[in-house]
Design a protein around this motif. Structure first.
Motif, mmCIF file in Angstrom:
data_model
loop_
_atom_site.group_PDB
_atom_site.id
_atom_site.type_symbol
_atom_site.label_atom_id
_atom_site.label_comp_id
_atom_site.label_asym_id
_atom_site.label_seq_id
_atom_site.Cartn_x
_atom_site.Cartn_y
_atom_site.Cartn_z
ATOM 1 N N TYR A 1 -8.689 -4.642 -4.226
ATOM 2 C CA TYR A 1 -7.826 -4.390 -3.066
ATOM 3 C C TYR A 1 -6.371 -4.418 -3.507
ATOM 4 O O TYR A 1 -5.969 -5.301 -4.274
ATOM 5 C CB TYR A 1 -8.054 -5.436 -1.967
ATOM 6 N N ILE A 2 -5.622 -3.449 -2.995
ATOM 7 C CA ILE A 2 -4.206 -3.384 -3.347
ATOM 8 C C ILE A 2 -3.381 -3.426 -2.064
ATOM 9 O O ILE A 2 -3.670 -2.694 -1.109
ATOM 10 C CB ILE A 2 -3.897 -2.096 -4.148
ATOM 11 N N VAL A 3 -2.398 -4.322 -2.051
ATOM 12 C CA VAL A 3 -1.472 -4.413 -0.929
ATOM 13 C C VAL A 3 -0.094 -4.019 -1.459
ATOM 14 O O VAL A 3 0.319 -4.499 -2.522
ATOM 15 C CB VAL A 3 -1.417 -5.860 -0.374
ATOM 16 N N PHE B 1 1.922 3.458 -2.396
ATOM 17 C CA PHE B 1 1.140 3.543 -1.157
ATOM 18 C C PHE B 1 -0.079 4.450 -1.315
ATOM 19 O O PHE B 1 -1.026 4.364 -0.558
ATOM 20 C CB PHE B 1 2.015 4.015 0.015
ATOM 21 N N VAL C 1 -2.186 4.339 -3.687
ATOM 22 C CA VAL C 1 -3.329 3.585 -4.195
ATOM 23 C C VAL C 1 -3.574 2.315 -3.381
ATOM 24 O O VAL C 1 -4.544 1.608 -3.626
ATOM 25 C CB VAL C 1 -3.175 3.198 -5.695
ATOM 26 N N ALA C 2 -2.688 2.046 -2.409
ATOM 27 C CA ALA C 2 -2.796 0.789 -1.670
ATOM 28 C C ALA C 2 -3.846 0.881 -0.572
ATOM 29 O O ALA C 2 -3.995 1.913 0.064
ATOM 30 C CB ALA C 2 -1.445 0.422 -1.067
ATOM 31 N N ASP C 3 -4.585 -0.206 -0.375
ATOM 32 C CA ASP C 3 -5.515 -0.271 0.741
ATOM 33 C C ASP C 3 -4.758 -0.629 2.021
ATOM 34 O O ASP C 3 -5.075 -0.133 3.083
ATOM 35 C CB ASP C 3 -6.589 -1.328 0.450
ATOM 36 N N TYR C 4 -3.793 -1.530 1.862
ATOM 37 C CA TYR C 4 -2.991 -1.951 3.004
ATOM 38 C C TYR C 4 -1.522 -1.896 2.618
ATOM 39 O O TYR C 4 -1.147 -2.351 1.531
ATOM 40 C CB TYR C 4 -3.323 -3.393 3.409
ATOM 41 N N GLY C 5 -0.713 -1.368 3.505
ATOM 42 C CA GLY C 5 0.700 -1.292 3.178
ATOM 43 C C GLY C 5 1.579 -1.728 4.331
ATOM 44 O O GLY C 5 1.207 -1.596 5.496
#
Ligand SMILES: Cc1cc2nc3c(=O)[nH]c(=O)nc-3n(C[C@H](O)[C@H](O)[C@H](O)COP(=O)(O)OP(=O)(O)OC[C@H]3O[C@@H](n4cnc5c(N)ncnc54)[C@H](O)[C@@H]3O)c2cc1C
Ligand SMILES: Nc1ncnc2c1ncn2[C@@H]1O[C@H](COP(=O)(O)O)[C@@H](O)[C@H]1O
Lengths: 322, 248
Positions: A282-284, A295, A297-301
């Motif tokens: 998971y990437i924030v 953003f 590659v981000a799961d949540y931003g």
């Protein structure tokens, strides 16, 4: 060649490295599919809890022992493994792709005249052949390869393969005393970075980039890391600026990581940074520029100012921890 | 002392990489090639070592004609001689190492610098493989290198710190960022390099042990969720991390 797989168990200071269990589970999986036998091999002095290898599906463990082998010695370790691979006629050898595994695996491959595939992120057995996937060009491309040599060496990227739920079978550990190891190349001292978790081994990483504005603001990164039990990381921009030590750098010229959670704070997400962290589960991303590549590659931003968001995040996490 | 440095010629790390039509390689059009970034540290360390202890430096590269650009750059930085082991075909790491090892043997180089990794196939093995084939000692991922007589002392990066590692010549060292600051080629260096002849040799055909099944793109990540535009989004972020991702 006999139908044998060797899997290397890495220890540091007598403690088994987590990535070894992942490799053991993979070895057990291949062995089941190919009807091979597996031997786990550890090299060191005293090693705690070697029986626990059995919980991950491999029941035989050889422990090559000598007090001089407590620290890594490329010459001694590669010779011991080579002799053992020859003796057992092992044809498949697995290592975790740690700093030690990366150094050791190719030495063994050269001695065995074996093909070698490094940093594999997937491994499948198809029609009795092993096909591995590995990222190349900094993860921009993946290749599937198979090794055509009689002996085959693979290293597995840590934190990618699931070690599974440990069972309760203890393995049989047999100790082999090594008399005069070849110490022509030898680690004589380990300089630990002060008590911090290393990005290459952490489940959670909190990384700061140039958006942090200066070294004095990294206390925010450290505080958030501490709350989450995470390792602090950094982009190259901040390492080059001297704000953070090189050991924290994530990316192509730093470390390749795949933690469960990667939090990028004020990092734009340059391709060379993504190279080191895109396989995180998971990437924030928190960045004030909505077009920042991170953003993608981000799961949540959160598109916002880190100097507002991080303190709020620290408060919120304190709340749930209490 | 004879000091060799092995250099590879690779796509610029910022280059966009496209897969070729047959799915078995990359499409080179529009891709700029450069000296492998880690090999610049290797070149610099070879130069510094020669400046301190004297000797002769040679750069070796295996690959197509285009690799001469990288060899030319090494010469411009100050390397004395350069050899191109000319080969247009695909080679796996061990087969590269075999060709490099026989060339190094020919020059009787006692100390050989490599980069820690070529940023094309990202293997980080050719240095260690070549050392084993030569029967040389080897220290990989060095961030510090000291030579004292025939004794070699390096620091290498490991998880959570560095290790001090000792060995002796003949040795292969693979260079990590932090080892030094590579110099820029001087104008004089560039002019001298232009005049130098890069020796070209043919090498035995590759005997590869790696068969490439396919090249593929990593699965594109699902477009992530933008949760909000300020600190008010934090509770929702934490909720998602706990309940959806289950990571904290
Ligand atoms: C050969 C080579 C190897 C490299 N290797 C690496 C490597 O290993 N690792 C690596 O990281 N890089 C590497 N790089 C460098 C890489 O290209 C980038 O320059 C670097 O990653 C940028 O770091 P950054 O994201 O911290 O800085 P920047 O690109 O400057 O990004 C800063 C970000 O912070 C945001 N920001 C600013 N202020 C705020 C605020 N108040 N609130 C929220 N957001 C804010 C900005 O919008 C911006 O997106 C390499 C480059 C080359 C050529
Ligand atoms: N074709 C080549 N010619 C010369 N040196 C090479 C070649 N390929 C790799 N090397 C060297 O080996 C190092 C490690 O490369 P690799 O194992 O491919 O990641 C590089 O940094 C170079 O120093």
């Amino acid at each position: 060649m006999a139908n044998k797989i060797l899997v290397f168990i890495e220890q540091r200071n007598g403690q088994i490295k987590k990535a070894s269990y992942e490799a053991v589970r993979v070895a057990a999986g291949i062995a089941a599919k190919l009807s091979y036998q597996v031997e786990a091999v550890a090299i060191g002095d005293e090693i705690e809890n070697l029986e626990s290898i059995g919980n991950y599906g491999v029941s035989n463990v050889k422990h090559f022992k000598n007090s001089e082998l407590i620290n890594y010695s490329p010459s001694a370790y590669s010779k011991i493994l080579f002799d053992f691979a020859k003796e057992t006629e092992s044809s498949i050898i697995l290592f975790p792709n740690t700093s030690l595994g990366k150094d050791l695996a190719p030495r063994l491959a050269a001695k065995l005249d074996a093909g070698i595939a490094m940093d594999c992120t997937a491994l499948e057995v198809q029609n009795n052949e092993i096909i591995v996937t590995r990222p190349i060009y900094a993860g921009k491309v993946l290749i599937d390869v198979k090794l055509t040599s009689a002996s085959k060496v693979f290293t597995l990227r840590p934190n990618v393969f699931n070690p599974g739920i440990p069972g309760d079978t203890k393995s049989e550990v047999s100790i082999v005393n090594i008399n005069s190891p070849d110490l022509s190349t030898k680690v004589t001292e380990i300089k630990k970075s002060e008590g911090k978790l290393d990005v290459a081994e952490a489940e959670i990483i909190v990384s700061g980039g140039r958006g942090m504005k200066g070294p004095e603001h990294f206390n925010l990164v450290e505080e958030l890391s501490q709350l989450l039990g995470a390792a602090p990381g950094a982009s190259r921009a901040v390492v080059d600026a001297g704000w953070r030590p090189h050991g924290e750098q994530v990316g192509q010229t730093g470390k390749t990581v795949s933690p469960t959670l990667y939090i990028a704070l004020g990092i734009s997400g340059a391709i060379q940074h993504l190279a080191g962290m895109r396989s995180s589960k998971y990437i924030v991303a928190i960045n004030k520029d909505k077009d920042a590549p991170i953003f993608q590659v981000a799961d949540y931003g959160i598109v916002g100012d880190i100097f507002e968001v991080i303190p709020a995040l620290i408060e919120e996490i304190k709340k749930i921890k209490s | 002392m004879k000091i060799a440095v092995c250099v590879s010629h690779v796509p610029d790390t910022a280059a966009k990489i496209n897969i070729s039509g047959d799915g078995k390689g990359i499409d080179p059009s529009g891709v700029t090639y450069v000296v492998n970034p880690y090999d610049e540290f290797a070149i610099e360390e070879a130069l510094k070592t020669k400046e301190k202890f004297g000797g002769e430096t040679i750069a070796i590269s295996l690959g197509p004609e285009a690799n001469k650009e990288t060899l030319r750059k090494a010469l411009a930085m100050g390397i004395d001689n350069a050899v191109l082991l000319k080969d247009e075909s695909y080679r796996d790491s061990l087969s590269v190492a075999k060709a490099l090892a026989s060339e190094i043997k020919l020059h009787n180089a006692e100390l050989v610098f490599f980069g820690k990794q070529s940023v094309d196939y990202d293997n980080s093995v050719v240095g260690q493989l070549t050392a084993e084939l030569l029967g040389y000692n080897c220290i990989s991922v060095a961030v510090d290198f000291k030579l004292d007589g025939s004794k070699v002392i390096c620091e290498r990066e490991i998880e959570g710190g560095k290790e001090v590692i000792k060995t002796s010549l003949p040795a292969v060292i693979t260079a990590q960022k932090g080892l030094n600051e590579p110099r820029y080629a001087s104008l004089k260096g560039i002019m001298t390099a232009k005049k130098k002849v890069i020796e070209e040799k043919t090498v035995d055909a590759a005997n590869n042990y790696i068969e490439i099944v396919s090249f593929k793109r990593p699965a594109p990540k699902q477009a992530g969720k933008i949760i909000g535009t300020d600190a008010s989004a934090v509770p929702e972020l934490v909720r998602l991390l706990r309940e959806e991702a289950k990571v904290i």
